[in-house]
Design an enzyme around this catalytic site. Structure first.
Site, PDB file in Angstrom:
ATOM      1  CD  GLU A  43      -3.863  -1.329 -46.039  1.00  0.00           C
ATOM      2  OE1 GLU A  43      -4.608  -1.426 -45.044  1.00  0.00           O
ATOM      3  OE2 GLU A  43      -3.659  -0.264 -46.644  1.00  0.00           O
ATOM      4  CE  LYS A 113      -5.245   2.868 -47.822  1.00  0.00           C
ATOM      5  NZ  LYS A 113      -4.539   2.414 -46.603  1.00  0.00           N
ATOM      6  CB  CYS A 154      -7.433  -0.210 -45.935  1.00  0.00           C
ATOM      7  SG  CYS A 154      -7.676  -0.203 -44.150  1.00  0.00           S
TER       8      CYS A 154
HETATM    9  N1  LIG Z   1      -5.602   1.589 -42.555  1.00  0.00           N
HETATM   10  C1  LIG Z   1      -6.466   2.233 -43.330  1.00  0.00           C
HETATM   11  O1  LIG Z   1      -6.202   2.515 -44.482  1.00  0.00           O
HETATM   12  C2  LIG Z   1      -7.824   2.637 -42.862  1.00  0.00           C
HETATM   13  C3  LIG Z   1      -8.231   2.482 -41.463  1.00  0.00           C
HETATM   14  O2  LIG Z   1      -7.583   1.869 -40.623  1.00  0.00           O
HETATM   15  C4  LIG Z   1      -9.511   3.122 -41.127  1.00  0.00           C
HETATM   16  O3  LIG Z   1     -10.145   3.703 -42.024  1.00  0.00           O
HETATM   17  O4  LIG Z   1      -9.927   3.060 -39.976  1.00  0.00           O
END
Ligand SMILES: NC(=O)CC(=O)C(=O)O
Length: 276
Positions: A43, A113, A154
């Site tokens: 990401e 996302k 994520c």
């Molecule tokens: N960074 C993200 O999008 C999510 C995350 O770090 C988590 O759900 O914990």
């Protein structure tokens, strides 16, 4: 046999975008990666994971970073999931977007996302992606000669409904460019990748940036691959590195035959449906 040789690139995110891209280029040029089918980046692989940087680093689809990733996929004859990048659309909205390229460098997938990471853990992690980002609204799967792959980013993976929708659309692997942190990573990261794998009888792959304690956001790292039984095939530590995992899609079929609970759902009583 449908075995997908997959390279997981847990890269360092540099302040200078071009250095992050050169790093990916150099890693993919390693002779050890010569026979891979698929490579996955983390990401925000070329933008520090902080709201203040997303507008500054954002590019339109087809911009320089997109071009470079398309070229890398074609040059190596691989599928490339180009982690995620900040994407700016014509209206000026910024998305956290993952592009997928095929072996010829054509874009065959794109995921924005859908669930923005807005959390405030007392004494722990705070983040509010919605300060700068706009959420996507598509469930994303794409096809390869091996089979169908689901893609999300994520925080999206925290929503079991989304993983199930991808599975219902035929995904046998779910790939997640991600950047958990030092609050959530230790408890939730491995658990989640194993659990989604078990629930959906898919391979799950999470690819994170390496940890940089000088950065504003501290990534948990620990890029991971779990098989459809929920077994961890590979998990890295927090440092930069590359690992290759072999994903055997016959395993997905076998597990689904032997333990056919996806077919045992009581859809006469409950049902998951996509509205949009
Ligand atoms: N960074 C993200 O999008 C999510 C995350 O770090 C988590 O759900 O914990």
């Amino acid at each position: 046999m449908a075995i997908i040789k997959t390279a997981i690139l847990q890269t360092h995110v540099y302040k200078e975008k071009s250095l992050s891209i050169t790093q990916a280029e150099e890693l993919l040029a390693d002779p050890e990666l010569k026979n891979i089918d698929l490579a996955v980046l983390p990401e925000m692989f070329c933008c520090p994971y902080e709201n203040k940087y997303f507008p500054e680093y954002a590019e339109p689809e087809g911009g320089d970073t997109w071009e470079k990733c398309s070229w890398l996929a074609a040059d190596h004859g691989i599928y490339l999931i180009a982690g995620s990048v900040p994407e700016r659309d014509e209206a000026g909205h910024i998305y956290n977007t993952s592009y997928v390229f095929d072996r010829k460098g054509h874009q065959i997938g794109k995921h924005r996302k859908m669930h923005l990471f807005d959390i405030d853990v007392k004494g722990g992690q705070y983040f509010k992606e919605s300060d700068t980002l706009t959420p996507g609204d598509q469930v994303t799967v794409f096809d390869t000669e091996f089979g169908r792959i689901g893609l999300c980013i994520c925080y999206d993976f925290r929503f079991p409904e989304l993983a199930r929708l991808m599975t219902d659309k035929g995904a046998e692997i779910i790939i997640v460019p991600a950047a958990f942190n030092m609050t959530t990573g230790p408890l939730h990261w491995e658990l989640m990748f194993r659990q989604r794998a078990v629930d959906n009888q898919v391979y799950t792959i999470g690819v994170a940036p390496a940890r940089d304690m000088n950065a504003g956001y501290h990534s948990w790292g620990h890029s991971i691959a779990a098989d459809p039984w929920g077994k961890v095939l590979m998990q890295m530590d927090e440092k930069p590195g590359v690992k290759i995992v072999e994903l055997d899609l016959d395993e997905v079929k076998k597990v689904r035959e032997q333990l056919p609970f996806l077919k045992h759902r009581r859809e006469d009583i409950y049902k998951l449906s996509q509205i949009k």
